[in-house]
Design a protein around this motif. Sequence first.
Motif, PDB file in Angstrom:
ATOM      1  N   GLY A  71       0.803  -1.222   0.000  1.00  0.00           N
ATOM      2  CA  GLY A  71       0.000   0.000   0.000  1.00  0.00           C
ATOM      3  C   GLY A  71       0.831   1.264   0.000  1.00  0.00           C
ATOM      4  N   LYS A  72       2.151   1.144   0.061  1.00  0.00           N
ATOM      5  CA  LYS A  72       3.033   2.316   0.109  1.00  0.00           C
ATOM      6  C   LYS A  72       3.428   2.737  -1.310  1.00  0.00           C
ATOM      7  CE  LYS A  72       4.752   1.482   4.726  1.00  0.00           C
ATOM      8  NZ  LYS A  72       5.931   1.282   5.566  1.00  0.00           N
ATOM      9  N   CYS A  73       2.475   3.360  -1.988  1.00  0.00           N
ATOM     10  CA  CYS A  73       2.720   3.798  -3.362  1.00  0.00           C
ATOM     11  C   CYS A  73       2.064   5.147  -3.646  1.00  0.00           C
ATOM     12  CB  CYS A  73       2.224   2.742  -4.346  1.00  0.00           C
ATOM     13  SG  CYS A  73       0.462   2.401  -4.220  1.00  0.00           S
ATOM     14  N   GLY A  74       1.674   5.855  -2.597  1.00  0.00           N
ATOM     15  CA  GLY A  74       1.000   7.133  -2.774  1.00  0.00           C
ATOM     16  C   GLY A  74       1.961   8.311  -2.836  1.00  0.00           C
ATOM     17  N   PHE A  75       1.449   9.409  -3.336  1.00  0.00           N
ATOM     18  CA  PHE A  75       2.218  10.658  -3.374  1.00  0.00           C
ATOM     19  C   PHE A  75       1.259  11.830  -3.172  1.00  0.00           C
ATOM     20  CE2 PHE A  75       1.052   9.659  -7.728  1.00  0.00           C
ATOM     21  CZ  PHE A  75       0.487  10.849  -8.177  1.00  0.00           C
ATOM     22  N   VAL A  76       1.775  12.902  -2.603  1.00  0.00           N
ATOM     23  CA  VAL A  76       1.027  14.145  -2.427  1.00  0.00           C
ATOM     24  C   VAL A  76       1.978  15.300  -2.680  1.00  0.00           C
ATOM     25  CG1 VAL A  76      -0.306  15.601  -0.856  1.00  0.00           C
ATOM     26  CG2 VAL A  76      -0.507  13.117  -0.697  1.00  0.00           C
ATOM     27  N   PHE A  77       1.649  16.116  -3.649  1.00  0.00           N
ATOM     28  CA  PHE A  77       2.379  17.362  -3.883  1.00  0.00           C
ATOM     29  C   PHE A  77       1.558  18.466  -3.217  1.00  0.00           C
ATOM     30  CE2 PHE A  77       3.613  14.703  -7.502  1.00  0.00           C
ATOM     31  CZ  PHE A  77       4.991  14.842  -7.481  1.00  0.00           C
ATOM     32  N   GLU A  78       2.188  19.212  -2.307  1.00  0.00           N
ATOM     33  CA  GLU A  78       1.483  20.256  -1.568  1.00  0.00           C
ATOM     34  C   GLU A  78       2.066  21.626  -1.884  1.00  0.00           C
ATOM     35  OE1 GLU A  78      -0.102  18.285   2.393  1.00  0.00           O
ATOM     36  OE2 GLU A  78       2.089  18.209   2.293  1.00  0.00           O
ATOM     37  N   ASN A  79       1.310  22.640  -1.509  1.00  0.00           N
ATOM     38  CA  ASN A  79       1.703  24.035  -1.733  1.00  0.00           C
ATOM     39  C   ASN A  79       1.891  24.350  -3.216  1.00  0.00           C
ATOM     40  OD1 ASN A  79       1.731  24.636   1.088  1.00  0.00           O
ATOM     41  ND2 ASN A  79       3.670  23.539   1.200  1.00  0.00           N
ATOM     42  N   ILE A  80       1.054  23.728  -4.026  1.00  0.00           N
ATOM     43  CA  ILE A  80       1.040  23.994  -5.462  1.00  0.00           C
ATOM     44  C   ILE A  80       0.057  25.132  -5.701  1.00  0.00           C
ATOM     45  CG2 ILE A  80       0.562  22.966  -7.723  1.00  0.00           C
ATOM     46  CD1 ILE A  80       2.919  21.670  -6.169  1.00  0.00           C
ATOM     47  N   LYS A  81       0.383  26.015  -6.578  1.00  0.00           N
ATOM     48  CA  LYS A  81      -0.504  27.145  -6.878  1.00  0.00           C
ATOM     49  C   LYS A  81      -1.039  26.999  -8.310  1.00  0.00           C
ATOM     50  CE  LYS A  81       0.492  29.095  -2.948  1.00  0.00           C
ATOM     51  NZ  LYS A  81      -0.225  28.626  -1.805  1.00  0.00           N
ATOM     52  N   LEU A  82      -2.109  26.224  -8.445  1.00  0.00           N
ATOM     53  CA  LEU A  82      -2.717  26.035  -9.753  1.00  0.00           C
ATOM     54  C   LEU A  82      -3.708  27.159 -10.043  1.00  0.00           C
ATOM     55  CD1 LEU A  82      -3.513  22.213  -9.796  1.00  0.00           C
ATOM     56  CD2 LEU A  82      -1.632  23.392 -10.935  1.00  0.00           C
ATOM     57  N   VAL A  83      -3.797  27.522 -11.301  1.00  0.00           N
ATOM     58  CA  VAL A  83      -4.806  28.466 -11.739  1.00  0.00           C
ATOM     59  C   VAL A  83      -5.625  27.821 -12.850  1.00  0.00           C
ATOM     60  CG1 VAL A  83      -3.472  30.511 -11.082  1.00  0.00           C
ATOM     61  CG2 VAL A  83      -3.215  29.569 -13.373  1.00  0.00           C
ATOM     62  N   GLU A  84      -6.745  28.406 -13.152  1.00  0.00           N
ATOM     63  CA  GLU A  84      -7.635  27.866 -14.181  1.00  0.00           C
ATOM     64  C   GLU A  84      -6.871  27.629 -15.485  1.00  0.00           C
ATOM     65  OE1 GLU A  84     -11.919  28.911 -16.250  1.00  0.00           O
ATOM     66  OE2 GLU A  84     -11.152  30.163 -14.645  1.00  0.00           O
ATOM     67  N   ASN A  85      -7.136  26.488 -16.097  1.00  0.00           N
ATOM     68  CA  ASN A  85      -6.551  26.075 -17.387  1.00  0.00           C
ATOM     69  C   ASN A  85      -5.113  25.590 -17.291  1.00  0.00           C
ATOM     70  OD1 ASN A  85      -8.949  26.575 -18.869  1.00  0.00           O
ATOM     71  ND2 ASN A  85      -8.430  28.748 -18.925  1.00  0.00           N
ATOM     72  N   ASP A  86      -4.547  25.429 -16.082  1.00  0.00           N
ATOM     73  CA  ASP A  86      -3.223  24.808 -15.972  1.00  0.00           C
ATOM     74  C   ASP A  86      -3.331  23.373 -16.441  1.00  0.00           C
ATOM     75  OD1 ASP A  86      -1.708  26.903 -15.061  1.00  0.00           O
ATOM     76  OD2 ASP A  86      -1.791  26.321 -12.949  1.00  0.00           O
ATOM     77  N   ASN A  87      -2.313  22.902 -17.136  1.00  0.00           N
ATOM     78  CA  ASN A  87      -2.235  21.528 -17.629  1.00  0.00           C
ATOM     79  C   ASN A  87      -1.340  20.743 -16.686  1.00  0.00           C
ATOM     80  OD1 ASN A  87      -1.945  19.149 -19.000  1.00  0.00           O
ATOM     81  ND2 ASN A  87      -1.119  20.065 -20.862  1.00  0.00           N
ATOM     82  N   VAL A  88      -1.921  19.782 -15.960  1.00  0.00           N
ATOM     83  CA  VAL A  88      -1.185  18.988 -14.971  1.00  0.00           C
ATOM     84  C   VAL A  88      -0.982  17.595 -15.515  1.00  0.00           C
ATOM     85  CG1 VAL A  88      -1.235  18.025 -12.639  1.00  0.00           C
ATOM     86  CG2 VAL A  88      -2.188  20.304 -13.085  1.00  0.00           C
ATOM     87  N   ARG A  89       0.246  17.095 -15.412  1.00  0.00           N
ATOM     88  CA  ARG A  89       0.530  15.711 -15.779  1.00  0.00           C
ATOM     89  C   ARG A  89       1.705  15.211 -14.968  1.00  0.00           C
ATOM     90  NH1 ARG A  89       4.613  15.108 -19.815  1.00  0.00           N
ATOM     91  NH2 ARG A  89       5.371  17.117 -20.432  1.00  0.00           N
TER      92      ARG A  89
END
Length: 82
Positions: free
Chosen positions: A64-82
């Motif tokens: 079960g140790k396969c998770g990730f969390v990116f924090e303190n990200i500043k996304l705005v409308e229409n950002d392309n995340v991959r």
Amino acid sequence: MNDSKSYIGFLDNVLSETISGWAKASVDSSPVEVPLWINDKLIEKQNSTQFRKGILKKKIHSTGKCGFVFENIKLVENDNVR
């Protein structure tokens, strides 16, 4: 992620300041490096080592140790995340 291996995973949440999910190698349970790309720019990398109870319960990953969390990200409308 290293292109010499095959991976599977999923982005569970993409919020304005947090992006989370899970990722693993297709053939074993070793952690994988997860890159965060926003608008074709590499923002950060981290290993998929956080515990995910649901992934363990569904037998997708042996520990079960396969998770990730990116924090303190500043996304705005229409950002392309991959």
